[in-house]
Design a protein around this motif. Structure first.
Motif, short mmCIF file in Angstrom:
data_model
loop_
_atom_site.label_atom_id
_atom_site.label_comp_id
_atom_site.label_asym_id
_atom_site.label_seq_id
_atom_site.Cartn_x
_atom_site.Cartn_y
_atom_site.Cartn_z
N UNK A 9 0.83 -1.20 0.00
CA UNK A 9 0.00 0.00 0.00
C UNK A 9 0.87 1.25 0.00
N UNK A 10 0.24 2.39 0.20
CA UNK A 10 0.97 3.65 0.21
C UNK A 10 1.57 3.93 1.59
N UNK A 11 2.87 4.20 1.61
CA UNK A 11 3.52 4.55 2.87
C UNK A 11 4.11 5.95 2.75
N UNK A 12 4.15 6.66 3.87
CA UNK A 12 4.67 8.03 3.90
C UNK A 12 6.18 8.01 4.09
N UNK A 13 6.87 8.88 3.36
CA UNK A 13 8.32 8.99 3.49
C UNK A 13 8.72 10.45 3.59
N UNK A 14 9.82 10.69 4.27
CA UNK A 14 10.44 12.00 4.33
C UNK A 14 11.91 11.81 4.06
N UNK A 15 12.46 12.55 3.10
CA UNK A 15 13.85 12.31 2.71
C UNK A 15 14.59 13.60 2.47
N UNK A 16 15.92 13.50 2.54
CA UNK A 16 16.81 14.61 2.26
C UNK A 16 17.96 14.06 1.43
N UNK A 17 18.12 14.57 0.22
CA UNK A 17 19.17 14.10 -0.67
C UNK A 17 20.17 15.21 -0.94
N UNK A 18 20.66 15.80 0.13
CA UNK A 18 21.53 16.96 0.01
C UNK A 18 22.98 16.62 -0.29
N UNK A 19 23.35 15.35 -0.18
CA UNK A 19 24.76 14.97 -0.28
C UNK A 19 24.96 13.93 -1.38
#
Length: 257
Positions: A9-19
């Motif tokens: 199903x749909x899961x929530x994600x939070x990400x940072x791809x600064x590097x």
């Protein structure tokens, strides 16, 4: 915060791809946790190490879709490791470092055992590898608190009124069954080939020191034991500065920085 479609199903994600070209630290929450309950800890560790980050709500938690049922099989943590593998594959992540707390720590250990080529290092905080008496006592105390205090209302803030009861039952009704007393993941540990930092508070109300000793004694790679005085089941909340310092040092050592 975004949502991604996986087989469950749909899961929530939070990400940072600064590097660019740096590893990603994936944070795995506990049995009542979610992205928001990590607060700013993931972002701070990302900044201290120069690593990207990914935090996600497992199905049924936080901003992810509801569970289909709160009833879980004995091997549900192994199934969560398979879902994590699907997520890492879908997002094409490489050189992943896992930071898992409690249930999340157990998932991290299983993931590194089953899919060793995808994991560069593990930080295991208050993980369980078997069920001990203190675990059951702690859960029974939580059940009492859910009924007699404002614990349910506080959890609604993070999971919503439509999910909070299933989140709580999925944890407590699974772990307190007679069948679950036989749950054990020690057989996975020798297959772990990556450096592992094992963290636990001396005052952990859900697990004894035998949990971390079992991990340190059976993982086949370098392990560091960090048993901390005056900290409970959530060291990263009790003393975030201390856990950030030790975690960042460990990660930099793994990365030869």
């Amino acid at each position: 915060m975004n949502k991604i479609k996986l087989s469950v199903g749909h899961i929530a994600i939070s990400s940072n791809k600064s590097y660019p070209d740096k590893p990603t630290i994936v944070f795995l929450h506990d049995s009542l946790g979610c992205i928001k309950l990590w607060r700013d800890f993931p972002q701070k560790l990302s900044e201290m190490t120069g690593c990207n980050l990914l935090v996600y709500d497992r199905l049924g938690y936080g901003q992810s879709e509801n569970m289909q049922t709160h009833k879980r099989p004995i091997n549900y943590l192994e199934l969560e490791a398979d879902i994590l593998n699907e997520l890492i594959t879908r997002l094409e992540l490489e050189n992943v470092i896992l930071f898992g707390h409690s249930d999340g720590g157990s998932i991290a250990l299983i993931m590194a055992s089953k899919y060793p080529t995808k994991i560069k290092a593990i930080i295991s905080e208050a993980a369980h590898i078997f069920v001990d008496d203190l675990t059951i006592t702690g859960i029974n105390n939580a059940i009492k608190a859910f009924k007699t205090t404002n614990l349910r209302e506080r959890l609604i803030k993070y999971h919503g009124s439509d999910k909070v009861d299933d989140v709580f039952k999925a944890w407590t009704e699974t772990w307190t069954t007679k069948e679950y007393r036989e749950w054990n993941i020690e057989h996975f540990l020798p297959n772990i080939k990556c450096p592992t930092l094992v963290i636990q508070g001396e005052k952990d109300e859900y697990g004894t020191e035998k949990q971390m000793d079992g991990i340190v004694g059976k993982v086949s790679a370098m392990t560091i034991k960090l048993f901390l005085e005056d900290l409970s089941h959530t060291p990263h909340k009790d003393n975030p500065e201390q856990i950030l310092k030790h975690s960042a040092t460990f990660i930099k050592t793994v990365l030869n920085e």
